[in-house]
Design a protein around this motif. Structure first.
Motif, PDB file in Angstrom:
ATOM      1  N   VAL A 103       0.569  -1.130   0.116  1.00 58.05           N
ATOM      2  CA  VAL A 103      -0.048   0.034  -0.168  1.00 58.05           C
ATOM      3  C   VAL A 103       0.951   1.404   0.028  1.00 58.05           C
ATOM      4  O   VAL A 103       0.729   2.042  -0.804  1.00 58.05           O
ATOM      5  CB  VAL A 103      -1.010  -0.113   1.336  1.00 58.05           C
ATOM      6  N   GLU A 104       1.810   1.250   0.589  1.00 60.83           N
ATOM      7  CA  GLU A 104       2.646   2.377   0.948  1.00 60.83           C
ATOM      8  C   GLU A 104       3.584   2.699  -0.549  1.00 60.83           C
ATOM      9  O   GLU A 104       3.744   3.902  -0.921  1.00 60.83           O
ATOM     10  CB  GLU A 104       3.859   2.354   2.078  1.00 60.83           C
ATOM     11  N   THR A 105       3.923   1.668  -1.092  1.00 63.94           N
ATOM     12  CA  THR A 105       4.625   1.746  -2.437  1.00 63.94           C
ATOM     13  C   THR A 105       3.799   2.386  -3.427  1.00 63.94           C
ATOM     14  O   THR A 105       3.905   3.044  -4.102  1.00 63.94           O
ATOM     15  CB  THR A 105       5.180   0.449  -3.036  1.00 63.94           C
ATOM     16  N   LEU A 108       2.905   6.066  -3.068  1.00 60.41           N
ATOM     17  CA  LEU A 108       3.957   7.113  -3.508  1.00 60.41           C
ATOM     18  C   LEU A 108       3.646   8.162  -4.755  1.00 60.41           C
ATOM     19  O   LEU A 108       3.731   9.087  -5.232  1.00 60.41           O
ATOM     20  CB  LEU A 108       5.264   6.439  -4.159  1.00 60.41           C
ATOM     21  N   HIS A 109       2.572   7.175  -5.564  1.00 60.72           N
ATOM     22  CA  HIS A 109       1.991   7.881  -6.915  1.00 60.72           C
ATOM     23  C   HIS A 109       0.696   7.986  -6.644  1.00 60.72           C
ATOM     24  O   HIS A 109      -0.194   8.252  -7.689  1.00 60.72           O
ATOM     25  CB  HIS A 109       2.380   7.189  -8.179  1.00 60.72           C
ATOM     26  N   LEU A 182      -9.034   0.072  -8.016  1.00 58.42           N
ATOM     27  CA  LEU A 182      -9.649   0.943  -7.428  1.00 58.42           C
ATOM     28  C   LEU A 182      -8.950   2.221  -7.323  1.00 58.42           C
ATOM     29  O   LEU A 182      -9.257   3.268  -7.272  1.00 58.42           O
ATOM     30  CB  LEU A 182     -10.483   0.430  -6.262  1.00 58.42           C
ATOM     31  N   ALA A 183      -7.704   1.972  -6.591  1.00 60.77           N
ATOM     32  CA  ALA A 183      -6.545   2.909  -6.354  1.00 60.77           C
ATOM     33  C   ALA A 183      -6.376   3.853  -7.618  1.00 60.77           C
ATOM     34  O   ALA A 183      -6.043   5.143  -7.351  1.00 60.77           O
ATOM     35  CB  ALA A 183      -5.577   2.318  -5.692  1.00 60.77           C
ATOM     36  N   GLN A 184      -6.348   3.133  -8.571  1.00 61.80           N
ATOM     37  CA  GLN A 184      -5.796   3.871  -9.881  1.00 61.80           C
ATOM     38  C   GLN A 184      -7.050   4.860 -10.385  1.00 61.80           C
ATOM     39  O   GLN A 184      -6.737   5.766 -10.683  1.00 61.80           O
ATOM     40  CB  GLN A 184      -5.366   2.880 -10.937  1.00 61.80           C
ATOM     41  N   ASP A 188      -6.180   7.047  -4.851  1.00 57.78           N
ATOM     42  CA  ASP A 188      -6.481   7.043  -3.278  1.00 57.78           C
ATOM     43  C   ASP A 188      -6.248   5.567  -3.315  1.00 57.78           C
ATOM     44  O   ASP A 188      -7.001   4.546  -3.672  1.00 57.78           O
ATOM     45  CB  ASP A 188      -7.815   7.603  -2.882  1.00 57.78           C
ATOM     46  N   VAL A 189      -5.411   5.298  -2.229  1.00 58.14           N
ATOM     47  CA  VAL A 189      -4.875   3.803  -2.177  1.00 58.14           C
ATOM     48  C   VAL A 189      -5.846   3.284  -0.963  1.00 58.14           C
ATOM     49  O   VAL A 189      -5.713   2.101  -0.494  1.00 58.14           O
ATOM     50  CB  VAL A 189      -3.549   3.713  -1.606  1.00 58.14           C
TER      51      VAL A 189
END
Length: 214
Positions: A103-105, A108-109, A182-184, A188-189
């Motif tokens: 999740v943290e990686t 970053l974007h 979904l994050a893309q 939002d992660v």
């Protein structure tokens, strides 16, 4: 035909030629990661990798051949990384550390670009049967890493012996890939974190140990 072409190329490559081919593939992978397959042309790859079009065609007969090489490159790198990260996980705490790192990686974007393999699959699986087969094999290898982890959980008594390992491993891959998507789309992660948390919580419930439940 392509296989024969690549074998012929590989058979006559010098050390310099190997470096040139590697640079072309690495450059193409970086461009495709940001622009997608459809948004990346052979002219783009030649320009950024600082090779001529004739040099590029000496290594790859067309764009699909280059994309397949990118799939091999990206896939090997991703599976190797996941093997290292998942290979020694034997506890729920270790699994949550893996979740946090993923999740943290991606954060970053802000979730942009999604999963490198998932994005490739979305673009080429329906247009290139050879590429689809390569991607299927890579996702199968990735799923097997989760299956190995879950077998270790079984051996250590963390989940029941009758737990369906293959089903659970498929669920983890599905949650991970769905989370990436979904994050893309949301930049939002949080949805990705939620999807992985639900999968881990389900696994914890199987242990029937209240203290392990998220």
């Amino acid at each position: 035909m392509e296989e024969n072409f690549q074998k012929a190329v590989a058979g006559r490559l010098t050390v310099r030629g190997e470096k040139t081919r590697s640079r072309i593939v690495t450059t193409a992978a970086d461009l495709i990661r940001v622009r997608g397959v459809g948004g990346t042309t052979l002219d783009d790859v030649a320009l950024v990798s600082k090779v001529s079009k004739s040099q590029l065609y000496r290594h790859f007969e067309d764009k699909p051949a280059l994309v397949r090489a990118v799939i091999d490159f990206v896939g090997e790198r991703r599976i190797a990384g996941e093997r290292e990260r998942l290979g020694n996980v034997r506890t729920f705490a270790g699994l949550r550390r893996w979740r946090d790192a993923v999740v943290e990686t991606n954060a970053l974007h802000e979730g942009k670009y999604g999963c490198s393999l998932g994005s490739l699959a979305n673009e080429v699986a329906d247009q290139d049967a050879i590429a689809r087969k390569k991607l299927h094999e890579l996702f199968t290898a990735w799923e097997e890493l989760f299956a190995d982890l879950l077998r270790r959980f079984q051996q250590d008594g963390l989940i029941p012996q009758d737990a369906d390992i293959d089903q659970l491993a498929t669920g983890f891959i599905a949650a991970l890939q769905g989370g990436y998507l979904l994050a893309q789309t949301s930049r939002d992660v949080t949805p990705m974190a939620t999807a992985l948390d639900v999968s881990i919580a389900h696994l914890s419930l199987l242990s029937r140990e209240p203290s392990e439940v998220v």
